[in-house]
Design a protein around this motif. Sequence first.
Motif, PDB file in Angstrom:
ATOM      1  N   LEU A  14       0.816  -1.205   0.000  1.00 61.30           N
ATOM      2  CA  LEU A  14       0.000   0.000   0.000  1.00 61.30           C
ATOM      3  C   LEU A  14       0.849   1.255   0.000  1.00 61.30           C
ATOM      4  CD1 LEU A  14      -3.060  -0.445   2.339  1.00 61.30           C
ATOM      5  CD2 LEU A  14      -3.035   0.262  -0.033  1.00 61.30           C
ATOM      6  N   GLU A  15       1.962   1.208   0.719  1.00 56.01           N
ATOM      7  CA  GLU A  15       2.844   2.371   0.764  1.00 56.01           C
ATOM      8  C   GLU A  15       3.411   2.692  -0.603  1.00 56.01           C
ATOM      9  OE1 GLU A  15       3.383   4.566   3.156  1.00 56.01           O
ATOM     10  OE2 GLU A  15       1.840   3.448   4.227  1.00 56.01           O
ATOM     11  N   ARG A  16       3.555   1.642  -1.393  1.00 62.36           N
ATOM     12  CA  ARG A  16       4.199   1.849  -2.687  1.00 62.36           C
ATOM     13  C   ARG A  16       3.219   2.227  -3.788  1.00 62.36           C
ATOM     14  NH1 ARG A  16       7.074  -2.973  -1.584  1.00 62.36           N
ATOM     15  NH2 ARG A  16       5.662  -4.073  -2.976  1.00 62.36           N
ATOM     16  N   THR A  17       1.974   1.836  -3.644  1.00 56.65           N
ATOM     17  CA  THR A  17       1.046   2.090  -4.752  1.00 56.65           C
ATOM     18  C   THR A  17      -0.120   2.939  -4.289  1.00 56.65           C
ATOM     19  OG1 THR A  17      -0.282   0.143  -4.256  1.00 56.65           O
ATOM     20  CG2 THR A  17       1.536  -0.128  -5.796  1.00 56.65           C
ATOM     21  N   ASP A  18      -0.892   3.315  -5.260  1.00 56.84           N
ATOM     22  CA  ASP A  18      -2.119   4.048  -4.992  1.00 56.84           C
ATOM     23  C   ASP A  18      -3.255   3.042  -5.040  1.00 56.84           C
ATOM     24  OD1 ASP A  18      -4.361   5.625  -5.049  1.00 56.84           O
ATOM     25  OD2 ASP A  18      -3.490   7.106  -6.405  1.00 56.84           O
ATOM     26  N   PRO A  19      -3.989   2.896  -3.946  1.00 55.77           N
ATOM     27  CA  PRO A  19      -5.040   1.868  -3.944  1.00 55.77           C
ATOM     28  C   PRO A  19      -6.024   2.045  -5.093  1.00 55.77           C
ATOM     29  CG  PRO A  19      -5.200   3.277  -2.001  1.00 55.77           C
ATOM     30  CD  PRO A  19      -3.933   3.604  -2.670  1.00 55.77           C
ATOM     31  N   ARG A  20      -6.166   3.242  -5.572  1.00 53.10           N
ATOM     32  CA  ARG A  20      -7.057   3.462  -6.697  1.00 53.10           C
ATOM     33  C   ARG A  20      -6.629   2.618  -7.896  1.00 53.10           C
ATOM     34  NH1 ARG A  20      -5.924   8.985  -8.894  1.00 53.10           N
ATOM     35  NH2 ARG A  20      -4.189   7.750  -9.616  1.00 53.10           N
ATOM     36  N   GLN A  21      -5.347   2.415  -8.031  1.00 52.11           N
ATOM     37  CA  GLN A  21      -4.846   1.713  -9.200  1.00 52.11           C
ATOM     38  C   GLN A  21      -4.809   0.220  -9.001  1.00 52.11           C
ATOM     39  OE1 GLN A  21      -1.056   3.385  -9.436  1.00 52.11           O
ATOM     40  NE2 GLN A  21      -1.851   5.456  -9.503  1.00 52.11           N
ATOM     41  N   ALA A  22      -4.666  -0.185  -7.769  1.00 49.86           N
ATOM     42  CA  ALA A  22      -4.365  -1.594  -7.563  1.00 49.86           C
ATOM     43  C   ALA A  22      -5.312  -2.263  -6.594  1.00 49.86           C
ATOM     44  CB  ALA A  22      -2.932  -1.731  -7.052  1.00 49.86           C
ATOM     45  N   TRP A  23      -6.456  -1.649  -6.333  1.00 53.78           N
ATOM     46  CA  TRP A  23      -7.297  -2.180  -5.268  1.00 53.78           C
ATOM     47  C   TRP A  23      -7.753  -3.604  -5.547  1.00 53.78           C
ATOM     48  CZ3 TRP A  23      -7.833  -2.129  -0.543  1.00 53.78           C
ATOM     49  CH2 TRP A  23      -8.943  -2.717   0.071  1.00 53.78           C
ATOM     50  N   HIS A  24      -8.179  -3.813  -6.759  1.00 53.93           N
ATOM     51  CA  HIS A  24      -8.708  -5.133  -7.057  1.00 53.93           C
ATOM     52  C   HIS A  24      -7.649  -6.211  -6.887  1.00 53.93           C
ATOM     53  CE1 HIS A  24     -12.275  -7.105  -8.500  1.00 53.93           C
ATOM     54  NE2 HIS A  24     -11.464  -8.000  -9.002  1.00 53.93           N
ATOM     55  N   GLU A  25      -6.471  -5.852  -7.367  1.00 53.63           N
ATOM     56  CA  GLU A  25      -5.369  -6.804  -7.259  1.00 53.63           C
ATOM     57  C   GLU A  25      -5.022  -7.057  -5.804  1.00 53.63           C
ATOM     58  OE1 GLU A  25      -2.216  -5.777 -10.082  1.00 53.63           O
ATOM     59  OE2 GLU A  25      -0.916  -6.743  -8.579  1.00 53.63           O
ATOM     60  N   LEU A  26      -4.951  -5.985  -5.030  1.00 51.30           N
ATOM     61  CA  LEU A  26      -4.634  -6.121  -3.613  1.00 51.30           C
ATOM     62  C   LEU A  26      -5.673  -6.989  -2.921  1.00 51.30           C
ATOM     63  CD1 LEU A  26      -3.605  -2.589  -2.335  1.00 51.30           C
ATOM     64  CD2 LEU A  26      -2.279  -4.682  -2.188  1.00 51.30           C
ATOM     65  N   GLY A  27      -6.922  -6.680  -3.218  1.00 49.70           N
ATOM     66  CA  GLY A  27      -8.017  -7.425  -2.612  1.00 49.70           C
ATOM     67  C   GLY A  27      -7.934  -8.901  -2.973  1.00 49.70           C
ATOM     68  N   ALA A  28      -7.662  -9.139  -4.265  1.00 54.30           N
ATOM     69  CA  ALA A  28      -7.569 -10.528  -4.707  1.00 54.30           C
ATOM     70  C   ALA A  28      -6.441 -11.239  -3.985  1.00 54.30           C
ATOM     71  CB  ALA A  28      -7.331 -10.582  -6.214  1.00 54.30           C
ATOM     72  N   ARG A  29      -5.327 -10.531  -3.854  1.00 52.41           N
ATOM     73  CA  ARG A  29      -4.195 -11.164  -3.194  1.00 52.41           C
ATOM     74  C   ARG A  29      -4.508 -11.447  -1.734  1.00 52.41           C
ATOM     75  NH1 ARG A  29       0.888  -8.330  -3.474  1.00 52.41           N
ATOM     76  NH2 ARG A  29      -0.084  -7.228  -5.191  1.00 52.41           N
ATOM     77  N   ALA A  30      -5.181 -10.488  -1.087  1.00 52.07           N
ATOM     78  CA  ALA A  30      -5.512 -10.685   0.328  1.00 52.07           C
ATOM     79  C   ALA A  30      -6.379 -11.930   0.492  1.00 52.07           C
ATOM     80  CB  ALA A  30      -6.232  -9.460   0.874  1.00 52.07           C
ATOM     81  N   ARG A  31      -7.350 -12.073  -0.397  1.00 50.47           N
ATOM     82  CA  ARG A  31      -8.235 -13.224  -0.277  1.00 50.47           C
ATOM     83  C   ARG A  31      -7.521 -14.525  -0.601  1.00 50.47           C
ATOM     84  NH1 ARG A  31     -14.045 -12.189  -0.240  1.00 50.47           N
ATOM     85  NH2 ARG A  31     -14.266 -14.387  -0.730  1.00 50.47           N
ATOM     86  N   GLU A  32      -6.736 -14.511  -1.662  1.00 51.46           N
ATOM     87  CA  GLU A  32      -6.070 -15.742  -2.046  1.00 51.46           C
ATOM     88  C   GLU A  32      -5.100 -16.187  -0.963  1.00 51.46           C
ATOM     89  OE1 GLU A  32      -7.477 -17.083  -5.922  1.00 51.46           O
ATOM     90  OE2 GLU A  32      -6.225 -17.992  -4.383  1.00 51.46           O
ATOM     91  N   ARG A  33      -4.349 -15.247  -0.425  1.00 51.57           N
ATOM     92  CA  ARG A  33      -3.386 -15.643   0.597  1.00 51.57           C
ATOM     93  C   ARG A  33      -4.083 -16.083   1.878  1.00 51.57           C
ATOM     94  NH1 ARG A  33       1.915 -11.918   0.916  1.00 51.57           N
ATOM     95  NH2 ARG A  33       2.195 -13.146   2.800  1.00 51.57           N
ATOM     96  N   SER A  34      -5.211 -15.448   2.196  1.00 55.98           N
ATOM     97  CA  SER A  34      -5.941 -15.907   3.379  1.00 55.98           C
ATOM     98  C   SER A  34      -6.431 -17.321   3.146  1.00 55.98           C
ATOM     99  CB  SER A  34      -7.161 -15.034   3.660  1.00 55.98           C
ATOM    100  OG  SER A  34      -6.805 -13.696   3.687  1.00 55.98           O
ATOM    101  N   ALA A  35      -6.938 -17.562   1.954  1.00 52.62           N
ATOM    102  CA  ALA A  35      -7.406 -18.910   1.630  1.00 52.62           C
ATOM    103  C   ALA A  35      -6.251 -19.891   1.729  1.00 52.62           C
ATOM    104  CB  ALA A  35      -8.007 -18.946   0.230  1.00 52.62           C
ATOM    105  N   GLY A  36      -5.091 -19.484   1.235  1.00 53.66           N
ATOM    106  CA  GLY A  36      -3.914 -20.338   1.314  1.00 53.66           C
ATOM    107  C   GLY A  36      -3.540 -20.621   2.756  1.00 53.66           C
ATOM    108  N   THR A  37      -3.630 -19.596   3.586  1.00 57.20           N
ATOM    109  CA  THR A  37      -3.315 -19.778   5.006  1.00 57.20           C
ATOM    110  C   THR A  37      -4.285 -20.770   5.637  1.00 57.20           C
ATOM    111  OG1 THR A  37      -2.590 -17.494   5.099  1.00 57.20           O
ATOM    112  CG2 THR A  37      -3.023 -18.570   7.182  1.00 57.20           C
ATOM    113  N   ALA A  38      -5.567 -20.590   5.315  1.00 58.57           N
ATOM    114  CA  ALA A  38      -6.580 -21.490   5.872  1.00 58.57           C
ATOM    115  C   ALA A  38      -6.328 -22.921   5.417  1.00 58.57           C
ATOM    116  CB  ALA A  38      -7.968 -21.034   5.435  1.00 58.57           C
ATOM    117  N   GLU A  39      -5.984 -23.054   4.161  1.00 59.77           N
ATOM    118  CA  GLU A  39      -5.726 -24.383   3.621  1.00 59.77           C
ATOM    119  C   GLU A  39      -4.531 -25.008   4.320  1.00 59.77           C
ATOM    120  OE1 GLU A  39      -3.854 -25.435   0.301  1.00 59.77           O
ATOM    121  OE2 GLU A  39      -4.958 -27.330   0.320  1.00 59.77           O
ATOM    122  N   ALA A  40      -3.512 -24.190   4.577  1.00 59.40           N
ATOM    123  CA  ALA A  40      -2.333 -24.698   5.261  1.00 59.40           C
ATOM    124  C   ALA A  40      -2.690 -25.189   6.651  1.00 59.40           C
ATOM    125  CB  ALA A  40      -1.267 -23.616   5.340  1.00 59.40           C
TER     126      ALA A  40
END
Lengths: 492, 613
Positions: B372-398
């Motif tokens: 977030l410090e490096r980017t503008d959420p306006r530009q990358a929100w969807h990607e950030l959100g997707a990553r947050a969900r995927e990694r959480s899912a990965g954590t849960a799976e682990a």
Amino acid sequence: MTAPPLLLRVDSVCAEVLEGVGAGPFAARAGEIRAGLREPLRVAIVGRVKAGKSTLLNALLRERIAPTDAGECTRHVCWYRHGQGYAVGAWLEDGTHISLPFRRGDDAIEIELGTASSELRALDVTWPAAALAGLTLIDTPGVGSSNEAIRLRAAAFLHGEDHIAPEADAVVYLMRHLHRTDMELLESLYAEAIASTSPVNAVAVLSRADEIGAARPDAMDASAAIAERYARDPHLRAAVADVLPLAGLLAETGATLRESEMEWLRAFAASGPDVVAMALLSVDRFRRQDFGPLTGEVREILLRRFGLFGLRFAVREIAEGRIQTATDLSRALVQVSGIGRLRGLMDEYFTSRAGHLKARSALLSLRAVARDMERDGAQGARYLLQSIEEIEGSAHELAELRLLHLSLTGAAGFTEEEQSEVRRLVSNAPAHVKLGLDEHEDGRVLLKTALDRVEHWRRRAATPLAGRDSQIACEVATRSYEGIHAGLAGRR
Amino acid sequence: MEPIPTAPATGVDDELARLAGLAIRAARALGNEELARDVAIAAARLDRPGSSIVVVGEFKEGKSSLVNGLLGEDVCPVDDDIATAAVTVLRHGDVARAVAWGLAGDGSGTREVPLPGLAEAVTEREGNGSPAQLVEAWLPNSFLARGITLVDTPGVHGIRPGYSAVTLGYLRAAHAAVVVSDASAPLSHEELAFLAMAAQAAPATILALAKIDLYPGWREIQSAVESQLREAGIAVPLVPVSAALRGAALRTKDPALNAESGFPDLLRAIEVLAVRQSRDLALRSLIDVVGRALRDQRAASAAGIAAREAPETLAAQLRALEQAQVGYERLRQGNARWLAVLNDGFADLAAGVDYRFRRRVRDLQRDLDEELERTDPRQAWHELGARARERSAGTAEAVVRELETGADRIAGSIAELLAQEDLEVATLEGSKAGPDLSGLWRGRPIARPALASGLGLGLLGLRGAQGGLILFGMMAGLAGLALPAGAIIGVAAVFGGKQLVEERGRQLMQRRQQAKTTLRQFLDEAEFEISRTMRDLARELNRQLRDYFAARIAERLQTCTAVIESLQQALQEDDRARAGQLRGLRAEVANTDVILARLDEIEAGLAPGTAAR
């Protein structure tokens, strides 16, 4: 004394850089930017593999130039520019430009890439098509290809070398439905990729719309409903001006229809409703069903030119007597395809604001030059930056783009009516059109209306609770109407 | 190209049915009623092995239509626009009904849903609130009547990300995966990657190329896809299909249309790959349990032989057996060592998993903040959100995976411990069968798999099944990661002038703050849900292991008791009776040895890879 037009001001800035720097890479870049100011607006067609980009290009040009096979087709970025004659060339990675041999095939032009293919950065086609007089079109390879080389090439075009210099001024984004990659791509385009897109210079197209309803008779209506839903989505609204459904194949075929094709369809329709119904159950049925004299080759051509929906549509219209000649069919196909609306939107958003958009891109590119000059410690970097900021801060045209952006994205919180008014206002149209009045309206009425609007927007800007964005927008609108009023008054 | 498989040979069924009968009698003779029942169940299962088939793929590629085509009726909702948002599990039942799970915001709540209302429960529509996470339906349907459980899934890489990690998790438990991609374009980069992972995860995978009625160039696409598969080294059979033609064929009862729809080929492929998988698993289960019963019998007979051949040792044998009895009794006490190992083991396991999990969440938090410090959420929100969900899912799976692996390890140590105490509890490594998985597709609160513990079969087979489905429900339930629209849009940098540059900076800071807060909220929720799941799963696994070993111990005890009784009888025998017994017992032992060898033979002949994973 009114300020010199925007493009002239940008042109002088380029000239100053050239004078100051003399020769070298910065001069070359400034020179390119300057030359670009005189060229038509550059519009890039972007989207995932098989979204229908090349088909759209052909439809817009009303000619089948770009190849559109079943499999993955477009492998390079390809520029289409207007010219007196026909020519094909390529830009190589090292910056040189070469000529390439080509011939007109049945369906598209065939370019011989030869040994140059691995060093190709982009192809460019010069063609005397009417549609290219006002626009330069850029066809791109699909995003998300499983072929790594193609994927990299698409990415390289979209994001540029250092994510800052736009290669296009506007974007038409094609998607078949809103896939996650589409959303991510739209986001990245928004920032600092090819055109720094914003709703002021980007539209989205729900492509291959005839296939969305599984080629049912109401497919185009179903697609329209979906496109409308997308157009209301806040994420998409932040990125594009509108979302339109399009059946590119029908537009392409409609514009390039042959008499023979009409004959074949007539013969097919004449085989009777039962046979026709059976034959249109599936593409393979159409190939194999026993009806009439159409050879396998002809059937294949019809399938590729019309698609299942197109065939069902054409046959129904012919059978019910609404289409009798090739001209009828051509017109009907173009009409049902939805391309009319897209052309209208592109005219309104792109062509009529070409000057504004070109200036915007040029300033972005100049910013990149300034940044690099500063990094290299070259003289004149600071001065260039100042000039750019001076223009950006004072050019009313740019302020108007800002107003349009705030209005379209909803940031300014305008009503539907206000948004329509803004769209009218921010254009190259004559004063009476901007004021929403008739051409023959009396001069005094025009003046009074302009004054009224000035007052209206001034008050609107001062509304308590209007957010910062709304305030900015209203102030710009006020100044626009002041300008119109001054212009009208000056005339008398 | 992978050929579409043809039907497998069967033939051992009758033989095994007979052996099952023997095993049941043997178990009963020793008083092991439960074991006898297990054999009966396993035998019945061989007759009708359940197999689960999961239909996966990117969204809007035609999964639900394909499912309807397999069923031969329109059950799953198909819409031009809205995509399926819930997992739909379809099984055979005499009365048509459906239950939706997870309708309430916190993921709880079940509701009977009338089948016509399925569409609403399963898809995401504006103003309808979130759809159910999971819908179970029972239908009197002939396809399902073959013991098949069919699962329709939401698409991966759709606008609601986070599903791919979890989908792959439970593919491991299915018998077969049908990956759907339509014939309009070759496989995209993401589809190809997903297919590769699915082929690895599921024991059998089929690629269905859909909508061939619609695309004139479908054969070119098929070739292109086959090349892609070859180049990527993915060996998966490809079946071109059209659900539309299938629907037309079923309506008009036209066999030619049906053939053109490609569904007969698809059904055959499913039959062979999926059903064969589950049949082999059922065979292994049956062999395992029959073997156990017969080995018990052999042990008893061997003891009887030893007692009669050397009657002077009888007393000593009886004493040894009585000691063993006492030993087993001790094992059933609450203070038995193995119970301590079990409980301590789970305590340590849960603590370790929890620690690692929380560390992962911290890491994710930190990474996202940095991004977030490096980017503008306006530009990358969807990607950030997707990553947050995927990694959480990965954590849960682990978390689920670690718990299940840990449970296996604990089971192993308990078996070792018990073996050390010379009590011949069957080690789990020796038991190579998987449980019947079709009973596992249950709803979100961890429902007891109906069969696994009852069968007393290897718990190894549970890996992935429960966990995966739980995960899926959980991910669906986590609140959408939505930044308020005002944060995304803002004045574009390019329109700057001096004051606006400063303004831009301030707005950027605001956007970042908003994004941070939203992400933090999401991660907090995810953390809460995952730790709840973790506790529940740990408790459940603990209980399952306890029941498993307790059952084994009870069996041993019962066998022991029965042998003691029969030996005591031997004490009373006169010479002639003893001789007769000896003859009989020797014959029995010889017979049993032959049968046991035969079982080994049959098992060796089964397809590899049906061993419990």
